[in-house]
Design an enzyme around this catalytic site. Structure first.
Site, PDB file in Angstrom:
ATOM      1  N   HIS A 119       1.401  21.134   1.923  1.00  0.00           N
ATOM      2  CA  HIS A 119       2.776  20.687   1.622  1.00  0.00           C
ATOM      3  C   HIS A 119       3.197  19.535   2.531  1.00  0.00           C
ATOM      4  CE1 HIS A 119       3.129  24.405  -0.750  1.00  0.00           C
ATOM      5  NE2 HIS A 119       2.617  25.019   0.304  1.00  0.00           N
ATOM      6  N   SER A 158       3.482  -9.603   6.751  1.00  0.00           N
ATOM      7  CA  SER A 158       4.729  -9.822   6.024  1.00  0.00           C
ATOM      8  C   SER A 158       5.145 -11.282   6.157  1.00  0.00           C
ATOM      9  CB  SER A 158       5.823  -8.920   6.596  1.00  0.00           C
ATOM     10  OG  SER A 158       7.103  -9.339   6.169  1.00  0.00           O
ATOM     11  N   LYS A 172       4.569  -6.764  11.171  1.00  0.00           N
ATOM     12  CA  LYS A 172       4.011  -5.877  10.158  1.00  0.00           C
ATOM     13  C   LYS A 172       2.498  -6.036  10.017  1.00  0.00           C
ATOM     14  CE  LYS A 172       5.833  -3.570   7.591  1.00  0.00           C
ATOM     15  NZ  LYS A 172       6.481  -3.980   6.332  1.00  0.00           N
ATOM     16  N   GLU A 226      -3.007   0.503  -0.772  1.00  0.00           N
ATOM     17  CA  GLU A 226      -1.905   0.586  -1.733  1.00  0.00           C
ATOM     18  C   GLU A 226      -2.336   0.065  -3.099  1.00  0.00           C
ATOM     19  OE1 GLU A 226       1.384  -1.481  -0.008  1.00  0.00           O
ATOM     20  OE2 GLU A 226       1.541  -0.103   1.688  1.00  0.00           O
TER      21      GLU A 226
END
Length: 457
Positions: free
Chosen positions: A156, A277, A283, A290
């Protein structure tokens, strides 16, 4: 321009209609497979004395020349010739004269395109199996370095029990092993030749389909000519297997994304598999992971697309089947790229072992050890579970973890608890003790790594 099939027609379609119906924009991907199929077909026609040897040699010479040009990307395809088959046949006739038209003796574009796709997948699935194998080797290499690296295991997305980090990595090894087995098994349905089935009913020429299949390296031939030209099960199976594998990669990608975040900080990805970024200089984004997670959806879509195309088609060939190729090509491109990216991403990632170690010492993932300890001393597990839960609540109130509790507090909860409980609650000991088959215990992890190496060998 006169169509190669245009004898029965009195007028030509408008250009935009030709463009809508043409498939050459994507089926030129099959150029080598189509030429190989034609080479095998004309050799068979010669072996069966259907064409004289002079014609066979002339056609073979032209096909070999076209294949050389194709490998050098020197062929120009045009929409007016509709598809890869008619484009190449027209090129052959232009190259060697009218004798090139004899190539189509005893076959149809229907069995021709089916043969092309069987050849295409036979070659690409072999490449995919090799890439899975390479990725598995990388997982084993990383796992061997982290057998005794402790990590939090989750259910979970809540910390559940301490585990070996290698054990977590090896879970993906076994997922990929099943994926590989599925692709291997699918080769039995891919490695079948439709060539010689004709449009749907076979041919009156005395061909030998097995000879052509042997030239192409196929293990079997279709037993039914209608099935041969209308079957797309092998592509659907490939897309299904690919969807399953992408689901596994997507799950792993999600964990890579979480692990590389500041909140987890379990790993750092190599710069070559990350991006920055345009506005935030600090970043470092896990964009490749992704993208793989996102591309899973397009592979699912390709599967659903072809299932939908096939579901209502009567036998045998229908023009709808032109829609079977783009999704197949796209899926091959997607999963080959995803496997290559993932292998490099895992091979170069840095595991923050100290961070992982600290994490499992600052949580309650050792609570099950206390419950098991009490159960082993004769307390019914449900009662042991309740005692442990109350001690966890006490820790939360005091800002402690179980290892911080004084023995007096532990014994107030149960007089079965002795001073050896602190050894039991050690995350290292907790992991080491889990030596049931397939468990996270270090000895068991070594056993599964050894088994994995045997499989790979």
């Amino acid at each position: 321009m006169t169509k190669l099939w245009g004898g029965r027609f009195q007028k030509s379609a408008e250009q935009w209609v030709d463009e809508f119906g043409a498939s050459i924009g994507f089926d030129q991907t099959l150029v080598i497979e189509d030429l190989d199929g034609s080479i095998a077909h004309v050799q068979m026609l010669g072996d069966c004395n259907i064409l004289p040897s002079d014609d066979v040699q002339a056609i073979l010479g032209g096909l070999v020349q076209l294949k050389k040009l194709a490998l050098e990307n020197q062929l120009d395809f045009i929409v007016a010739n509709e598809d890869i088959h008619l484009n190449l046949e027209k090129m052959l006739i232009d190259l060697i004269g009218p004798v090139g038209g004899k190539l189509h003796t005893g076959r149809s574009r229907n069995d021709q395109v089916a043969t092309d796709m069987h050849l295409f997948l036979k070659n690409r699935v072999g490449e995919i199996i090799e890439l899975i194998d390479l990725f598995q080797q990388t997982l084993v290499t990383q796992a061997e370095m982290h057998i005794e690296t402790l990590a939090p295991g989750y259910t979970h997305l809540q910390r559940a029990q301490p585990i070996s980090f290698a054990h977590h990595l090896m879970a993906y090894f076994w997922m990929l092993e099943r994926d590989k087995d599925r692709f291997k098994d699918s080769m039995k349905r891919i490695d079948i030749s439709p060539l010689g089935a004709g449009a749907l009913a076979g041919t009156t020429f005395p061909i030998d389909r097995q000879i052509a299949a042997n030239y192409l390296g196929f293990a079997n031939v279709y037993e039914n000519s209608m099935d041969a030209v209308s079957d797309r099960d092998f592509i659907i199976e490939f897309l299904s297997n690919s969807s399953m594998m992408m689901a596994h990669l997507s799950r792993f990608a999600e964990e890579i994304i979480l692990w590389s975040s500041s909140e987890f900080n379990f790993i750092e990805l190599d710069d070559s598999f990350s991006t920055g970024s345009s506005i935030m200089p600090q970043k470092k984004n896990p964009d490749m992971a992704e993208l793989i997670r996102g591309k899973t959806g397009r592979v699912y879509g390709n599967l659903m697309g072809l299932l939908t195309v096939i579901k209502g088609l009567p036998l045998a060939y229908n023009k709808d089947m032109q829609e079977d190729k783009e999704g197949m090509f796209d899926t091959v491109h997607t999963i080959v790229g995803s496997l290559k990216i993932f292998e490099g991403m895992v091979r170069t990632m840095v595991v923050h072992t100290e961070r992982l170690h600290n994490t499992v010492h600052k949580d309650f993932s050792n609570a099950t050890e206390l419950a098991d300890y009490l159960a082993a001393k004769g307390l019914p597990f449900r009662e042991a579970h309740e005692v442990t839960g109350k001690l966890v609540f006490l820790c939360i109130q005091r800002g402690y973890f179980l290892l911080d509790l004084p023995i007096e507090d532990l014994r107030k909860a149960s007089d079965l608890i002795e001073s050896d409980i602190y050894d039991v609650l050690s995350p290292l000991a907790a992991v080491r003790r889990r030596n049931s088959l397939g468990g996270t215990g270090f000895d068991q992890v070594k056993i599964q790594i050894a088994e994995a190496k045997t499989r790979l060998a």
